[in-house]
Design a protein around this motif. Structure first.
Motif, PDB file in Angstrom:
ATOM      1  N   HIS A 263      41.504  31.285  31.640  1.00 11.25           N
ATOM      2  CA  HIS A 263      42.405  32.314  31.844  1.00 11.25           C
ATOM      3  C   HIS A 263      42.573  32.403  33.420  1.00 11.25           C
ATOM      4  N   VAL A 264      43.758  32.903  33.718  1.00 13.19           N
ATOM      5  CA  VAL A 264      44.503  32.848  34.821  1.00 13.19           C
ATOM      6  C   VAL A 264      44.930  34.387  35.213  1.00 13.19           C
ATOM      7  N   HIS A 265      44.504  34.934  36.363  1.00 12.85           N
ATOM      8  CA  HIS A 265      45.155  36.376  36.852  1.00 12.85           C
ATOM      9  C   HIS A 265      45.422  36.066  38.049  1.00 12.85           C
ATOM     10  N   ARG A 266      46.756  36.639  38.214  1.00 16.04           N
ATOM     11  CA  ARG A 266      47.507  36.840  39.405  1.00 16.04           C
ATOM     12  C   ARG A 266      47.100  37.985  39.992  1.00 16.04           C
ATOM     13  N   TRP A 267      47.137  37.794  41.554  1.00 14.43           N
ATOM     14  CA  TRP A 267      47.181  38.716  42.502  1.00 14.43           C
ATOM     15  C   TRP A 267      48.052  38.555  43.621  1.00 14.43           C
ATOM     16  N   THR A 268      49.054  39.276  43.654  1.00 16.12           N
ATOM     17  CA  THR A 268      50.262  39.070  44.480  1.00 16.12           C
ATOM     18  C   THR A 268      49.785  39.508  45.651  1.00 16.12           C
ATOM     19  N   TYR A 269      49.044  40.453  45.992  1.00 21.19           N
ATOM     20  CA  TYR A 269      48.273  41.215  47.135  1.00 21.19           C
ATOM     21  C   TYR A 269      47.056  41.107  47.119  1.00 21.19           C
ATOM     22  N   ALA A 270      46.465  39.812  47.489  1.00 19.44           N
ATOM     23  CA  ALA A 270      45.065  39.474  47.187  1.00 19.44           C
ATOM     24  C   ALA A 270      44.131  39.800  48.573  1.00 19.44           C
ATOM     25  N   LYS A 271      44.842  39.595  49.592  1.00 16.93           N
ATOM     26  CA  LYS A 271      43.977  39.588  50.851  1.00 16.93           C
ATOM     27  C   LYS A 271      44.817  39.945  52.021  1.00 16.93           C
TER      28      LYS A 271
END
Length: 319
Positions: A263-271
Motif C-alpha cells: 500500500h502506497v500513501h502520498r505525502w505531498t508536504y511531508a517534511k
C-alpha cells in the motif's frame, strides 16, 4: 464550552493543532477544531490492514523537552506509547552499520492513537473542508477572534485571503519536501534483525522500519519512506510506485519472496526543508501558524509549537 461561539478556530487536527486547542480550552477560551480528514492525527497517521495498524506518516518520535516528556509519560502509563529502540542501522556505500542515537518511541495502536487521546474532550469536527480564511478574521464566513492554521505552509497559503499579508509572508517562507510511504506485508519474516534503517544515497529509499518490531507484535510488515525525487515522479499516481518501492526494499535487505500486499500513501508536504527560527507565528490580524516547520522537523517540535501558540493566544484573549 458547549453552545458557545468559538473565539478561536483551529484548522488542522494534527498534534500541533490539538496541542494549541488544549491550551486554549484549559484557559477557558472557547475553541473549535476543524479537520478535513475523517480522523485526527495529521502526519502522525496510521492505517489499518486486516484490523492491524501500521504507521504511514511519522516513523517514530523522540523526547528531550521536559514538558513533552510529561505528556509522553502519560501515554506510556496508559499503554499508548512504548520505548522502541535507540539504535538504527545505516545502509550506504560502506555497507551496513549500527547507528546509536536517542530513544525512539512508538505506539502499539499507531501514532494516530496518541493524537486521538490528546484530542479527547475537545470540540473537533472532522471531514470538514475549510475553503478560506478572511480578514476579521473569519473562517468560511464564520467570525472569530483568532484563527490557527496548523498545517504545512503550502496548504495554509491556499486558504489565506491575500489581505492577510503577515500570515501570507509567513507561509511563503516555508519550504517542504515530498515522500511516499509504503506498507509492505509479507508472508514471513525473512530479513536481517533490525528495528529501523536509514538508507543513504539511495535512488528510492530513505528510511525503512520493521513495523512488527515497532508495534511489538512481530508481524511481517515493513514500512518504507522514499526520497523526494522518487516521490515527485509519482505524486499524481502513487499506486504506480508500489512495484518500484518493493523492488528497492527487497534488493536492499535481500528478501527472497515478494510481498503479499503493498500500500502506497502520498505525502505531498511531508517534511519542512528548513526550520524557521521562531516557535510559531501570531500576527495582529489574529492569524496563527504552528507546526514542525518552526524548528527541527520532529513530533516534539509540532507539539511545542502548538502548545506555545495556544498559550500566547490565551494570554492575548484573556488579558
Amino acid at each position: 464550552m458547549t453552545g458557545e461561539r468559538a473565539r478561536v478556530i483551529v484548522v488542522g487536527a494534527g498534534i500541533a493543532g490539538v496541542a494549541c486547542a488544549r491550551e486554549l480550552a484549559a484557559a477557558g477560551v472557547p475553541v473549535q477544531i476543524r479537520e478535513r480528514a475523517r480522523v485526527v492525527g495529521g502526519r502522525m497517521a496510521s492505517k489499518r490492514f486486516d484490523g492491524r495498524p501500521a504507521d504511514i506518516g511519522a516513523a517514530y518520535f523522540t523526547v528531550s523537552d521536559p514538558d513533552f516528556a510529561r505528556v509522553v509519560e502519560g501515554w506510556r502509563a496508559a499503554g499508548l506509547a512504548r520505548e522502541w529502540t535507540d539504535t538504527f542501522v545505516a545502509y550506504g556505500a560502506d555497507g551496513r552499520r549500527a547507528v546509536p542515537g536517542p530513544m525512539r518511541w512508538a505506539a502499539p495502536g499507531g501514532l494516530r492513537s496518541l493524537v486521538t487521546e490528546l484530542a479527547a474532550g475537545l470540540p473537533v469536527t472532522v471531514d470538514r473542508l475549510v475553503l478560506g480564511v478572511e480578514p476579521g478574521p473569519s473562517v468560511d464566513g464564520t467570525p472569530c477572534e483568532a484563527v490557527v492554521l496548523a498545517m504545512p505552509g503550502p496548504q495554509a497559503a491556499l486558504l489565506l485571503d491575500p489581505a492577510l499579508a503577515d500570515a501570507t509572508r509567513a507561509v511563503q517562507a516555508q519550504q517542504w519536501t515530498s515522500t511516499l510511504s509504503a506498507v509492505l506485508r509479507f508472508p514471513h519474516r525473512r530479513w536481517p534483525d533490525f528495528a529501523g534503517a536509514f538508507v543513504n544515497d539511495h535512488p528510492v529509499l530513505t528510511v525503512l522500519c520493521d513495523d512488527g518490531d515497532r508495534r511489538g507484535d512481530g508481524e511481517p510488515v515493513l514500512v518504507a519512506h522514499t526520497t523526494a525525487e522518487f516521490a515527485g515522479r509519482h505524486l499524481l499516481q502513487p499506486t504506480a510506485a508500489a512495484a518500484g518501492v518493493e523492488e528497492a526494499v527487497r534488493d536492499l535487505i535481500a528478501l527472497p519472496e515478494p510481498a503479499d500486499h503493498v500500500h502506497v500513501h502520498r505525502w505531498t508536504y511531508a517534511k519542512p526543508a528548513a526550520g524557521l527560527p521562531e516557535a510559531y507565528h501570531l500576527d495582529d490580524d489574529g492569524v496563527g501558524l504552528a507546526g514542525d516547520a518552526f524548528g527541527e522537523p520532529r513530533v516534539q517540535t509540532a507539539w511545542l509549537s502548538g502548545r506555545d501558540l495556544g498559550r500566547a493566544l490565551a494570554r492575548r484573549l484573556t488579558a
